[in-house]
Design a protein around this motif. Structure first.
Motif, PDB file in Angstrom:
ATOM      1  N   ASN A 113       1.712  -2.577 -10.285  1.00 62.69           N
ATOM      2  CA  ASN A 113       1.324  -2.602  -9.192  1.00 62.69           C
ATOM      3  C   ASN A 113       1.868  -3.728  -8.346  1.00 62.69           C
ATOM      4  OD1 ASN A 113      -0.545  -0.616  -9.927  1.00 62.69           O
ATOM      5  ND2 ASN A 113      -2.205  -2.107 -10.543  1.00 62.69           N
ATOM      6  N   GLY A 178      -0.802   3.028  -4.039  1.00 56.89           N
ATOM      7  CA  GLY A 178      -1.934   2.226  -4.832  1.00 56.89           C
ATOM      8  C   GLY A 178      -2.978   2.509  -4.497  1.00 56.89           C
ATOM      9  N   GLU A 183      -0.637  -1.591  -1.390  1.00 54.02           N
ATOM     10  CA  GLU A 183      -0.272  -1.498  -2.651  1.00 54.02           C
ATOM     11  C   GLU A 183       0.775  -0.333  -3.009  1.00 54.02           C
ATOM     12  OE1 GLU A 183      -3.063  -2.133  -5.985  1.00 54.02           O
ATOM     13  OE2 GLU A 183      -4.291  -3.185  -4.537  1.00 54.02           O
ATOM     14  N   VAL A 185       2.411   1.613  -6.578  1.00 51.16           N
ATOM     15  CA  VAL A 185       2.367   1.959  -7.871  1.00 51.16           C
ATOM     16  C   VAL A 185       3.672   2.490  -8.562  1.00 51.16           C
ATOM     17  CG1 VAL A 185       1.246   2.566 -10.290  1.00 51.16           C
ATOM     18  CG2 VAL A 185      -0.099   2.232  -8.394  1.00 51.16           C
TER      19      VAL A 185
END
Length: 270
Positions: A113, A178, A183, A185
């Motif tokens: 992350n 994310g 965010e 991933v």
């Protein structure tokens, strides 16, 4: 003796990694203590792989052997009643004595992350992301593809664990949204991984995303087989062991990046 296979999730923040270490709190140590309380004797548990201090797991696979009389214990319920809040057993089953959580594995999936915002940071995410700041996603997407395939990953292995070969195969490297808009991933699936290999690959990708290198740098680093030529290792807290596959079908972590907690039955942080 009967062999028990369990799938475990844990928050690695409060652990000094997976492997037993004298005087330190480790995931293996916590699990062995819980199993011993049920069996009445010490039992060695074997994990599908080691995770470093601060690294989390959504699907760590573990096996251990117990006497026949203990085979019918409801292992998931029994262990979860004894384990601390930062470890949970997702499922448990009897398996063949030929099964080995590490050596029977065909492929493993990890997620990492990244927090991309500089102006603010959600404090409850601090143990689960790398606050790396803005990066060029197009450059990262391009660079990831140079890792895919069978390569010698000596440039992305940290010292400390001797291996007979540094050749590994990466089946895919993908990017997903994310948990929040700040965010992303990164998810990687491969035949296996060297010591801190995923964190080293992510460190390289972020370096490229910051404009400090071109995506094609990945190819040249692989060819050099020299760890000192590659960028620094990414922090531990953003890394999750997402899943392990033992069959011949595709990687088990296909949607792990998008559904980290839904897939493993956990609400909130891993």
């Amino acid at each position: 003796m009967q062999r028990i296979k369990i799938k475990v999730a844990y928050d690695g923040t409060g652990f000094c990694g997976w492997q037993l270490q004298p005087g330190l709190r480790t995931v293996q140590g916590v699990l062995e203590l819980a199993v011993e309380r049920i069996t009445g004797i010490p039992v060695r548990v074997h994990g599908s792989g080691r995770t470093d201090s601060g690294v989390h797991a959504l699907g760590q696979v573990v096996h251990f052997d117990v006497e026949d009389v203990r085979a019918t214990v409801p292992w998931q319920k029994a262990l979860n009643s004894l384990l601390p809040d930062d470890v949970t057993v997702l499922d448990a089953e009897l398996v063949s004595s030929e099964f080995h959580s590490r050596y029977s594995a065909k492929r493993k999936t990890y997620t990492y992350n990244l927090w991309l915002e500089n102006s603010f940071f959600l404090p409850w995410r601090r143990h689960y992301v790398w606050k790396c700041g803005p990066v060029d996603l197009a450059s990262i997407d391009k660079a990831m593809q140079f890792f895919v395939g069978k390569h010698d990953f000596a440039s992305f292995q940290n010292a400390g664990t001797p291996v007979s070969s540094t050749v590994r195969e990466i089946y895919y490297f993908k990017r997903y949204p994310g948990q929040s808009g700040q965010e992303i991933v990164l998810e990687v699936c491969g035949s296996g991984f060297l010591k801190q290999m995923v964190r080293n690959m992510v460190g390289c990708l972020v370096n490229i995303g910051r404009g400090k290198a071109e995506p094609e740098t990945v190819r040249s680093l692989l060819e050099r087989k020299d760890r000192t030529a590659a960028p620094a290792t990414a922090p531990a807290q953003g890394l999750f062991m997402a899943g392990v596959e033992y069959g011949e079908s595709g990687c088990g972590g296909t949607d792990a990046g998008r559904n980290q907690f839904e897939n493993c039955g956990i609400n909130g942080e891993a």
